[in-house]
Enzyme design. Structure first.
Site, PDB file in Angstrom:
ATOM      1  CD  GLU A  50      51.436  36.452   6.421  1.00 51.42           C
ATOM      2  OE1 GLU A  50      50.242  36.079   6.573  1.00 51.42           O
ATOM      3  OE2 GLU A  50      52.360  36.068   7.158  1.00 51.42           O
ATOM      4  CG  PHE A 112      59.496  25.271  10.256  1.00 52.23           C
ATOM      5  CD1 PHE A 112      58.232  24.766  10.539  1.00 52.23           C
ATOM      6  CD2 PHE A 112      59.808  26.554  10.675  1.00 52.23           C
ATOM      7  CE1 PHE A 112      57.300  25.532  11.226  1.00 52.23           C
ATOM      8  CE2 PHE A 112      58.882  27.320  11.366  1.00 52.23           C
ATOM      9  CZ  PHE A 112      57.631  26.805  11.636  1.00 52.23           C
ATOM     10  CD  GLN A 113      57.097  29.462   9.190  1.00 50.97           C
ATOM     11  OE1 GLN A 113      57.997  30.286   9.174  1.00 50.97           O
ATOM     12  NE2 GLN A 113      55.953  29.663   9.840  1.00 50.97           N
ATOM     13  CE  LYS A 162      67.447  32.832   9.263  1.00 51.95           C
ATOM     14  NZ  LYS A 162      67.088  34.181   9.700  1.00 51.95           N
ATOM     15  CG  MET A 477      26.576  39.376  -7.198  1.00 50.88           C
ATOM     16  SD  MET A 477      25.373  40.481  -7.965  1.00 50.88           S
ATOM     17  CE  MET A 477      26.339  41.979  -8.149  1.00 50.88           C
TER      18      MET A 477
END
Lengths: 570, 170
Positions: A50, A112-113, A162, A477
Site C-alpha cells: 500500500e 478485525f482490521q 463497509k 548519506m
C-alpha cells in the site's frame, strides 16, 4: 436521480472528477468497490504494497498536476499509507487515499482490521474524512477532491465504512462546492505587488529563489519572463528544479545544504531575495542567524503559514505563484527601469564564484566508477530529456546536481519528508501518466530494497522503468556524516550482505545489467534504454565518494565544505 | 525552530469552527503535536448550531503563538481565529467547590461567598457546595480563602472569553 450503492457512488464520483486510474491493494473492507470497479472502465493498478500505491499515485500527480487516487483496505492497508500521505502532503502533491473501514457498528470495538485511520493520519494529511452515511458520500468525495487540489495542494484521506459502501442512496453529484471555513487566497494584494516591484527595480544584487510552488502553480513561463526582464539570476530548491531551465544563462542551479557554490554565495551576498513558492526549509537556509544577511525578502506563497514562519519578510505576497508573478510583470511594464550596469557586475561576480569553485568531481578517474559520472552519462545518453525520479540519499543529491532539468515535472523526488523507497513506485506512476516517456529511477542500494517488490508491478503492467542503482555498498548519506562529523565510526551504515541485483531483477522477470568499470557504464545505459521492459542497472560505484559542496549542520550557507579534507577529522 | 528563551506570554484564543466530529481533536493535536500545552479549554455551540466556539489558552513567545494561530487558521474546519489578548476582553471561569464546615464557621463561609458574589448550591450537615464565577485572579483569591476551612473537592470549567466590543476590522 438514480439509487446506487455506496461503492457505485464512489466510482461515479471518480468518473465525474476525471479519474482514469486508481492505485491500490484490495481487502475485505473494499471488496465491494473492486467488484464494481472491474467493469467501470477505470483502470486499477495493483501495487504490491500500500505504501507503494501512494507513492505511485504521488508520482502520477507530480508528473501531470492531476490528483493521484489510491484505494486500500482497512487496518494495515490504511496504516501502510501513512508514509506516502506524509510525503505527498509535505511536498504539496494532490493525493487522495480512499480507505476501507469496518462497518459503523463495529467502529471502536477493536474489530478485525480496524484502526482509527482518521486519527492516525490527521497530522500527515491536509484534511481527512470519515463518511458516516451513504447519502453524504458524494458530497464528501467532491469536497475531498476540492481540498486536495486547491490552494496549497496536499494529501486527503477518505475513510469508508463497509456498510456505508453497501448502503443505498440517491446519486447526485454536487457541481459546485462552497466551504465556509476554507477559501484559499489566490490573488495578490495590489499594494504588496507595488512594494515588490519597487524593491525589484531598485535592487542592486537581486536573486530569485524558486521552489516547488512554481511547478505546482504552472508559473514557469512567468518566472522565466520576470528573470529575463530584470536580468535576475535564479536558484532552485530541490523541489523547484525544472521550474526554471537549468541551461539558462541566469540559472544558478540548486542552493542549500548540497547547493552549488555560486548559488549559496549569491544568496549570502544578495541585497534582495524574491522567494517564489518556497518555504525557507532548514536544508535550504543553513544557520538562520547568518542567512542572507544583507537581503530584503519578498515572499510569494499560497500558504499563509509559510510566510514569516522561519524568517520575517519585508513583502509578504499570499497568492498563487503564477498569479503573483503575472501581477508583478504587469506592474513592471514591458521596459522597466533598473540598474543594468550594476546587474552586469553582479552576474560577473557570480560567474567568478563559479569559476573558482565549479560543481565538479574527478572526471579523469578510471580506476572505478564515480557515481557522478553515471548521472552525467545518463544525461548525455537521454539528451537531457528523461524524467528522472529518485530515492533519497547521496544519489538523490547527485541527480539534482549533475542532471540538468529543462522543464517542470521532469525531476520527481521526495523532498520534505525524504522517503527512501519513493522512487521506484513513483516512477511507475509517472509511466502510467506518461506512457512512452523515458523514466529513470536513480536509486541507491539502500533505497532500492525499500520497495523492491514493485518490480513485480512494473513487469505485470509492462511499465518500462529503468532503475540505475548507484551501488556503493553502504547507506551513503549517513556514512558521509559519519566520515565528516562522527570520527569515521560507520555504525549501521555498511551493508555487509546484499542481494545480487542482476539476479534479483531476473527473478522478478525484469532485465538485470551490471557495470563494474568505467568502460561498462555507457554500454549498460544504452542497453537499458534500448530494452523494451523494466531494467535494473547495478553500477558498482566508489563507496568513498561524498556529496560536495556541503553545508554542515549549524553553519551558514557560505561555510560550505567544498572537497574532502586533507586530513581525517579528529 | 529553536527552543527559545524569548518571554512566554499567555494568549487567549477564540476559535470559531464547524460543529463537526473531530474538529476539536484537529485543533488540539495541532498544538500538542508541536509540544505545547493547552492551559485551559472550553467548547460550546454558538447561536448557529452548526458552528462551535473553542476558547483556549496557550503560552508561548509571540513568534510561536503567531505560528500556532496561522496553523489553526489553515485547518479546513476553522472559520476564524481571534487572539483576544490583542484586544480588550473579559474572561470568566466557573468553579464548584465543596468546603468542609463546622457550626462555628458556616456564617463566615456564607459571608465570604456573598462578598465574591458566589452562590451556595448545596448544603449538607458537614459541608457547603459553592458556585463561583470570575476571572482567574478572583478565583485564585477566593479559593485561597476557602482552603483554610478545608476544600473537599473542586471542579472547574475552562476559561471562556469575549471581546468587550466588536473587534476592529483589519
Amino acid at each position: 436521480m438514480t439509487t446506487l450503492s455506496g461503492a457505485e457512488i464512489l466510482i461515479e464520483c471518480w468518473k465525474k472528477e476525471g479519474v482514469e486510474v486508481i492505485f491500490g491493494y484490495p481487502g475485505a473492507a473494499t471488496v465491494d468497490i473492486h467488484h464494481h470497479l472491474e467493469n467501470s472502465g477505470l483502470k486499477f493498478i495493483l501495487t504490491r504494497h500500500e505504501q507503494a500505491a501512494v507513492h505511485a499515485a504521488d508520482g502520477y500527480a507530480r508528473s501531470t498536476g492531476r490528483p493521484g487516487v489510491v484505494l486500500v483496505t482497512s487496518g494495515p492497508g490504511a496504516t501502510n499509507t501513512v508514509t506516502g500521505l506524509g510525503g505527498a502532503n509535505m511536498d504539496s502533491v494532490p493525493v487522495l487515499v480512499f480507505s476501507g473501514q469496518v462497518g459503523r457498528m463495529l467502529i471502536g470495538n477493536d474489530a478485525f482490521q480496524e484502526v482509527d485511520i482518521v486519527g492516525v493520519t490527521r497530522p500527515v494529511t491536509k484534511h481527512n474524512y470519515l463518511v458516516m452515511s451513504t447519502s453524504e458520500l458524494a458530497q464528501t468525495v467532491k469536497e475531498a477532491f476540492y481540498v486536495a487540489t486547491s490552494g496549497r495542494p496536499g494529501a486527503v484521506l477518505v475513510d469508508l465504512p463497509k456498510d456505508v459502501l453497501a448502503g443505498q442512496a440517491e446519486f447526485d453529484y454536487p457541481r459546485k462546492i462552497h466551504l465556509r471555513a476554507y477559501q484559499p487566497h489566490l490573488t495578490p494584494h495590489p499594494r504588496q505587488v507595488q512594494k515588490a516591484v519597487k524593491l525589484l527595480k531598485s535592487a542592486k544584487k537581486p536573486i530569485i529563489y524558486a521552489g516547488g510552488g512554481v511547478i505546482s502553480s504552472g508559473a514557469d513561463e512567468e518566472l522565466r519572463k520576470l528573470a529575463e526582464l530584470l536580468t535576475i539570476p535564479v536558484t532552485n530548491t530541490l523541489m523547484g528544479l525544472g521550474g526554471f531551465p537549468g541551461t539558462h544563462e541566469l540559472s544558478l542551479g540548486m542552493l542549500g545544504m548540497h547547493g552549488l557554490y555560486r548559488a549559496n554565495m549569491a544568496i549570502q551576498s544578495a541585497d534582495l531575495i524574491l522567494a517564489v513558492g518556497a518555504r525557507f526549509d532548514d536544508r535550504v537556509t543553513g544557520a538562520l542567524a547568518s542567512f542572507a544577511p544583507e537581503a530584503g525578502i519578498i515572499h510569494i506563497d499560497v500558504d499563509t503559514t509559510s510566510i514569516d514562519k522561519v524568517l520575517s519578510v519585508d513583502v509578504p505576497l499570499v497568492a498563487d505563484a503564477r498569479q503573483a508573478l503575472k501581477a508583478i510583470l504587469e506592474a513592471l511594464g514591458p521596459v522597466p527601469d533598473y540598474d543594468q550596469s550594476g546587474r552586469r557586475q553582479w552576474l560577473e561576480k557570480i560567474a567568478n564564484w563559479n569559476a573558482k569553485f565549479p560543481l565538479t568531481y574527478d572526471r579523469t578517474f578510471r580506476d572505478g566508477i564515480k557515481p557522478q559520472a553515471v548521472i552525467e552519462a545518463i544525461y548525455r545518453l537521454t539528451s537531457g530529456k528523461a524524467v528522472i525520479v529518485t530515492e533519497v540519499g547521496q544519489h538523490q543529491m547527485w541527480a539534482a546536481q549533475y542532471y540538468i532539468y529543462q522543464s517542470p515535472r521532469q525531476f520527481i523526488t521526495s523532498g520534505g519528508l525524504g522517503v527512501m523507497g519513493f522512487g521506484l513506485p513513483a516512477a511507475l506512476g509517472v509511466l502510467v501518466a506518461r506512457p512512452g516517456s523515458t523514466v529513470i529511477d536513480i536509486s541507491g542500494d539502500g533505497s532500492f530494497l525499500m520497495n523492491v517488490q514493485e518490480l513485480t508491478t512494473a513487469v505485470e503492467e509492462k511499465l518500462p522503468v529503468k532503475i540505475a542503482i548507484l551501488n556503493n555498498g553502504c547507506l551513503g548519506m549517513v556514512r558521509q556524516w559519519q566520515e565528516l562529523f562522527y570520527s569515521r565510526r560507520y555504525a549501521a551504515t555498511l551493508l555487509k550482505h546484499e542481494p545480487d541485483f542482476v539476479k534479483l531483477a531476473e527473478a522478478f522477470g525484469a532485465k538485470g545489467l551490471r557495470a563494474s568499470s568505467f568502460d561498462e557504464v555507457e554500454p549498460v545505459i544504452v542497453e537499458a534504454l534500448n530494452s523494451p521492459g523494466p531494467v535494473v542497472m547495478d553500477f558498482r560505484v566508489c563507496p568513498e565518494e561524498l556529496v560536495y559542496p556541503m553545508v554542515p549542520g549549524g553553519k551558514g550557507l557560505d561555510e560550505m565544505i567544498l572537497h574532502r579534507p586533507e586530513e581525517p577529522p579528529a | 525552530m529553536e527552543l527559545t528563551t524569548e518571554p512566554q506570554k499567555r494568549h487567549t484564543l477564540s476559535v470559531l469552527v464547524d460543529n463537526r466530529p473531530g474538529v476539536l481533536a484537529r485543533v488540539t493535536t495541532l498544538i500538542s503535536g508541536r509540544g505545547f500545552n493547552i492551559d485551559s479549554l472550553s467548547v460550546a455551540e454558538t447561536m448557529e448550531p452548526d458552528v462551535s466556539l473553542i476558547t483556549l489558552i496557550v503560552s508561548g513567545s509571540p513568534k510561536i503563538i503567531n505560528q500556532i494561530i496561522k496553523q489553526i487558521r489553515k485547518l479546513i474546519n476553522v472559520i476564524k481565529v481571534t487572539d483576544l489578548t490583542q484586544m480588550d476582553y473579559v474572561e470568566r471561569q466557573l468553579v464548584m467547590v465543596r468546603v468542609r464546615t463546622i457550626d462555628e464557621n458556616r456564617a463566615e463561609i456564607m459571608r465570604l461567598c456573598e462578598i465574591f458574589r458566589g452562590k451556595v448550591i448545596d448544603v449538607s450537615p458537614k459541608s457547603f457546595t459553592l458556585e463561583i464565577t470570575g476571572g482567574e485572579s478572583k478565583l485564585r483569591a477566593v479559593l485561597a480563602l476557602l482552603d483554610q476551612f478545608g476544600i473537599e473537592e473542586l471542579v472547574s470549567t475552562g476559561l471562556t472569553a469575549i471581546a468587550r466590543s466588536a473587534p476592529p476590522k483589519k
